[in-house]
Scaffold this motif. Structure first.
Motif, mmCIF file in Angstrom:
data_model
loop_
_atom_site.group_PDB
_atom_site.id
_atom_site.type_symbol
_atom_site.label_atom_id
_atom_site.label_comp_id
_atom_site.label_asym_id
_atom_site.label_seq_id
_atom_site.Cartn_x
_atom_site.Cartn_y
_atom_site.Cartn_z
ATOM 1 N N LEU A 62 0.815 -1.206 0.000
ATOM 2 C CA LEU A 62 0.000 0.000 0.000
ATOM 3 C C LEU A 62 0.850 1.258 0.000
ATOM 4 O O LEU A 62 0.623 2.171 -0.808
ATOM 5 N N ILE A 63 1.832 1.350 0.885
ATOM 6 C CA ILE A 63 2.594 2.591 0.965
ATOM 7 C C ILE A 63 3.487 2.774 -0.257
ATOM 8 O O ILE A 63 3.713 3.908 -0.695
ATOM 9 N N MET A 64 3.966 1.682 -0.853
ATOM 10 C CA MET A 64 4.725 1.812 -2.084
ATOM 11 C C MET A 64 3.832 2.320 -3.211
ATOM 12 O O MET A 64 4.249 3.158 -4.025
ATOM 13 N N ALA A 65 2.603 1.853 -3.273
ATOM 14 C CA ALA A 65 1.670 2.336 -4.287
ATOM 15 C C ALA A 65 1.327 3.798 -4.060
ATOM 16 O O ALA A 65 1.168 4.570 -5.016
ATOM 17 N N MET A 66 1.233 4.198 -2.799
ATOM 18 C CA MET A 66 0.857 5.575 -2.497
ATOM 19 C C MET A 66 1.975 6.545 -2.863
ATOM 20 O O MET A 66 1.744 7.528 -3.581
ATOM 21 N N VAL A 67 3.200 6.294 -2.408
ATOM 22 C CA VAL A 67 4.291 7.216 -2.730
ATOM 23 C C VAL A 67 4.653 7.148 -4.204
ATOM 24 O O VAL A 67 5.190 8.106 -4.771
ATOM 25 N N GLY A 68 4.326 6.025 -4.848
ATOM 26 C CA GLY A 68 4.582 5.879 -6.277
ATOM 27 C C GLY A 68 3.473 6.406 -7.160
ATOM 28 O O GLY A 68 3.509 6.238 -8.379
ATOM 29 N N GLU A 69 2.450 7.049 -6.554
ATOM 30 C CA GLU A 69 1.353 7.700 -7.283
ATOM 31 C C GLU A 69 0.581 6.734 -8.179
ATOM 32 O O GLU A 69 0.161 7.058 -9.282
ATOM 33 N N GLN A 70 0.346 5.517 -7.686
ATOM 34 C CA GLN A 70 -0.395 4.533 -8.476
ATOM 35 C C GLN A 70 -1.907 4.755 -8.441
ATOM 36 O O GLN A 70 -2.632 4.172 -9.252
ATOM 37 N N PHE A 71 -2.403 5.568 -7.523
ATOM 38 C CA PHE A 71 -3.853 5.718 -7.391
ATOM 39 C C PHE A 71 -4.441 6.660 -8.440
ATOM 40 O O PHE A 71 -5.645 6.592 -8.714
ATOM 41 N N MET A 72 -3.635 7.524 -9.012
ATOM 42 C CA MET A 72 -4.040 8.328 -10.171
ATOM 43 C C MET A 72 -5.321 9.125 -9.898
ATOM 44 O O MET A 72 -6.249 9.144 -10.703
#
Length: 234
Positions: free
Chosen positions: A150-160
């Motif tokens: 989750l935190i990798m997706a968040m800092v990596g801007e995966q939620f768009m």
């Protein structure tokens, strides 16, 4: 304690090892932090080091713990939460994260928060007050992997979803753990749906897993984070 060690702190990444003040699980001693100190930590300037890969936003890791043997008191929550690391690059994130124990290695009733710098992990914060969060309940042996994803997706801007995502929380409880992701606008169904679908994908959740969305204004009214029949601090 949440830190594995405090050596090799990266340039630009502030790591405030204040967990000696949190006391051991059996101490029962309440934590106190002055609002000015919290404000200083929230707004501390961080810069990427030479050759580092900047993130779109700077972030703060926070930690909170309810003293054992004491009733949950939502008014005391802000006294029991600390900023423990701030970062603004991929390298700083990994160096901070590598010093932290994983959720599955922590005991007791505590929370780890990762929020954009300048946003407190509080329902009432200006960035959060009109928003809400998606909630996923986990069996304990899945928590560490899901939190990292989750935190990798968040800092990596995966939620768009632009700047809608405020932060994420992993809440460690005695019988189950709970992961949540907070966003700014609860009434934007397009945003909340995209966050839900992305969360399900990055956590690799089977279709049978139930996801719950709760608005922060509802939490303020009923003084619960997750369900109306039982009190859980944020």
């Amino acid at each position: 304690m949440i830190w594995l060690s405090t050596t090799a702190v990266p340039y630009g990444c502030t790591m405030n090892n204040k967990f000696s003040a949190l006391q051991d699980d059996d101490s029962g001693e309440e934590i106190s932090i002055k609002p000015a100190t919290m404000a200083d930590e929230m707004h501390r300037e961080v810069k990427p080091g030479s050759g580092e890969h900047s993130l779109q936003y700077s972030y703060c890791f926070w930690y909170s713990k309810r003293p054992p043997g004491r009733p949950a008191d939502p008014s005391a929550f802000e006294k029991n939460i600390r900023v423990v690391a701030t970062f603004i690059s991929v390298e700083q994130f990994w160096k901070a994260y590598s010093h932290m124990k994983r959720p599955g290695d922590l005991n007791g009733h505590c929370d780890i928060h990762l929020f954009k710098q300048g946003i407190k992990p509080l329902w009432e914060d200006e960035a959060n007050k009109d928003g809400g969060k998606w909630i996923v309940r986990l069996r304990k042996h899945f928590t560490s992997r899901c939190w990292e994803n989750l935190i990798m997706a968040m800092v990596g801007e995966q939620f768009m979803v632009g700047d809608e995502v405020c932060g994420a929380v992993v809440s460690l409880r005695f019988q189950e753990d709970i992961i949540s992701i907070w966003n700014k606008t609860a009434n934007n169904s397009q945003v909340t749906t995209r966050i839900r679908d992305t969360l399900r994908r990055v956590l690799n959740l089977p279709p049978t897993v139930i996801m719950e969305y709760k608005k922060h204004n509802q939490s303020i009214r009923d003084k619960t984070s997750f369900r109306n029949t039982e009190f859980f601090p944020r």
